[in-house]
Design a protein around this motif. Structure first.
Motif, short mmCIF file in Angstrom:
data_model
loop_
_atom_site.label_atom_id
_atom_site.label_comp_id
_atom_site.label_asym_id
_atom_site.label_seq_id
_atom_site.Cartn_x
_atom_site.Cartn_y
_atom_site.Cartn_z
N UNK A 286 5.13 -5.40 -2.34
CA UNK A 286 6.43 -5.81 -1.18
C UNK A 286 6.02 -4.92 0.23
N UNK A 287 5.54 -3.74 -0.05
CA UNK A 287 5.29 -2.79 1.09
C UNK A 287 4.17 -3.18 1.54
N UNK A 288 3.05 -3.34 0.93
CA UNK A 288 1.77 -3.48 1.60
C UNK A 288 1.56 -5.02 2.04
N UNK A 289 2.31 -5.92 1.51
CA UNK A 289 2.42 -7.27 2.00
C UNK A 289 2.95 -7.33 3.37
N UNK A 290 4.21 -6.39 3.60
CA UNK A 290 4.88 -6.48 4.73
C UNK A 290 3.94 -5.54 5.91
N UNK A 291 3.15 -4.57 5.26
CA UNK A 291 2.20 -3.80 6.31
C UNK A 291 0.92 -4.66 6.72
N UNK A 292 0.54 -5.43 5.89
CA UNK A 292 -0.66 -6.30 6.37
C UNK A 292 -0.39 -7.48 7.34
N UNK A 293 1.00 -7.94 7.17
CA UNK A 293 1.48 -8.99 8.04
C UNK A 293 1.65 -8.44 9.54
N UNK A 294 2.19 -7.18 9.29
CA UNK A 294 2.67 -6.62 10.61
C UNK A 294 1.50 -5.80 11.22
N UNK A 295 0.15 -5.78 10.77
CA UNK A 295 -0.99 -5.24 11.34
C UNK A 295 -1.18 -3.96 10.92
N UNK A 296 -0.25 -3.29 10.08
CA UNK A 296 -0.22 -1.78 10.00
C UNK A 296 -1.35 -1.23 8.70
N UNK A 297 -1.88 -2.64 8.11
CA UNK A 297 -2.88 -2.28 7.21
C UNK A 297 -3.70 -3.68 7.34
N UNK A 298 -5.27 -3.29 7.16
CA UNK A 298 -6.39 -4.66 7.37
C UNK A 298 -6.32 -5.17 6.32
N UNK A 299 -5.74 -4.81 5.03
CA UNK A 299 -5.80 -5.70 3.80
C UNK A 299 -4.71 -5.37 3.04
N UNK A 300 -4.33 -5.92 1.90
CA UNK A 300 -3.28 -5.68 1.04
C UNK A 300 -3.98 -4.77 -0.27
N UNK A 301 -4.23 -3.64 -0.49
CA UNK A 301 -4.73 -3.20 -1.58
C UNK A 301 -4.06 -3.22 -2.76
N UNK A 302 -2.79 -3.61 -2.67
CA UNK A 302 -1.93 -3.96 -4.02
C UNK A 302 -2.26 -5.22 -4.78
#
Length: 373
Positions: free
Chosen positions: A178-194
């Motif tokens: 859930x965190x990385x899906x949010x981070x990916x949508x908000x451009x804080x992460x380039x991809x979702x590693x989870x």
């Protein structure tokens, strides 16, 4: 006292009805001295002073204030406490990784509010805390390895983190997804590693239960032996035959007992539960035990500590009552739930037991013990 508190006469009447006259007079005198010394009569403040200056007053005053509603929790106390717990989890995150975690917490709260407005089932505050626990622990793990940006996290690093606690893999992975899906949508992460990470979860109930021979032996003990404590017999039979929880047993009062129909209305259940003769007999022995204690506490399970009060016995008392047989109430309840889930329609159980559909469905798969009823 120049101006006695508004609750002063109620305190005297309460002590006269619940305490020995000599003890009651001592409590009244000591409370008066404490009020004069501290110049306060506000219940919470007075109790705080009593803990330091007159510890002997704490039990009597707490019981009185709770009985008369002077210690009712302020509005949204649970929400404020949950906010403090979330703040502690966020502050425990390394500073360089903390801003995104704080935004994620705000996102989870926004999701919860939207679900409430739409009439959907919102995430519990405890669930949000569990999600933040997983992200905080990952942040501490990554920071120790020299990572200061979420964008650089890889799937391999997630796998190494999850391998640290295999038993918590599924729970942690749910929060990280859930965190990385949010981070990916908000451009804080380039991809979702989870995304590629999986966790195999056992479905259904896999806890300890009792075999048929064990159930029969316990039933004989609680129905034939007259020298055991009545609380042990009632708690054991109610959990084994009627799937009663610790909370239901603690909070059962006279208003939930119907002698005409030999039934009880456990707190949280929407329907009255007819009792078999063995459980009803154990219930009556508990009532007789309460009468011998000379208590006007309305709860069925009354101890020497609660006989002069009106509050329920503690959860520890319910567990300790079964110490002679070396079992916990939840094991007895789980044994019964497995049988009921196998034999009855799931909708009937959700209505009669006050459980959620998912809670009842949890007991359907797996091996079901044979019932002697």
């Amino acid at each position: 006292m120049p101006t006695p508190p508004s609750w002063w006469r109620d305190l005297a009447a309460h002590l006269a009805g619940h305490r020995h006259p000599i003890y009651a007079a001592d409590v009244v005198a000591t409370t008066a001295r404490l009020i004069l010394t501290t110049t306060t009569s506000e219940p919470r403040t007075l109790l705080a002073h009593a803990r330091n200056d007159a510890p002997g007053l704490v039990g009597a005053l707490t019981d009185f204030f709770r009985t008369y509603g002077h210690l009712d929790p302020p509005s949204d106390l649970a929400g404020r406490r949950a906010a403090a717990r979330r703040a502690r989890r966020i502050e425990a995150t390394p500073a360089l990784l903390r801003p995104q975690v704080r935004k994620f917490a705000d996102f989870l709260l926004h999701q919860r509010e939207q679900a409430q407005q739409l009439g959907l089932r919102p995430n519990q505050l405890k669930t949000i805390e569990i999600r933040l626990d997983a992200v905080r622990d990952l942040a501490l793990h990554l920071y120790a390895e020299g990572h200061v940006h979420w964008a650089s996290v890889t799937t391999a690093q997630l796998e190494s983190f999850l391998a640290l606690a295999p038993a918590r893999r599924a729970s942690r992975l749910a929060g990280l997804r859930q965190f990385f899906a949010y981070a990916h949508r908000s451009k804080a992460a380039l991809h979702n590693p989870a995304d590629p990470v999986t966790a195999v979860q056992q479905r259904g109930f896999h806890g300890p239960t009792l075999a048929l021979a064990q159930q029969r032996a316990l039933h004989r003990r609680w129905t034939t032996k007259q020298d055991i404590h009545p609380h042990e017999a009632f708690i054991g039979l109610a959990a084994l035959l009627h799937a009663a929880t610790i909370t239901e047993l603690r909070l059962l009062t006279d208003t939930g007992i119907d002698p005409d129909h030999q039934s009880v209305q456990f707190p949280g259940r929407s329907v009255a539960l007819p009792l078999d003769d063995a459980t009803w007999g154990a219930l009556q022995r508990c009532q007789e035990h309460r009468r011998r204690l000379g208590s006007d506490n309305p709860h069925l399970l009354v101890t020497r500590l609660t006989r002069t009060r009106r509050g329920p016995a503690g959860a520890a008392h319910v567990r300790d009552s079964l110490a002679p047989v070396g079992l916990l109430p939840r094991i007895l309840r789980s044994t019964r739930l497995l049988t009921l889930a196998d034999e009855l329609d799931i909708k009937v159980l959700t209505t009669s037991l006050g459980m959620s559909y998912a809670g009842v469905a949890h007991y359907r798969p797996g091996t079901t013990p044979t019932s002697f009823m």
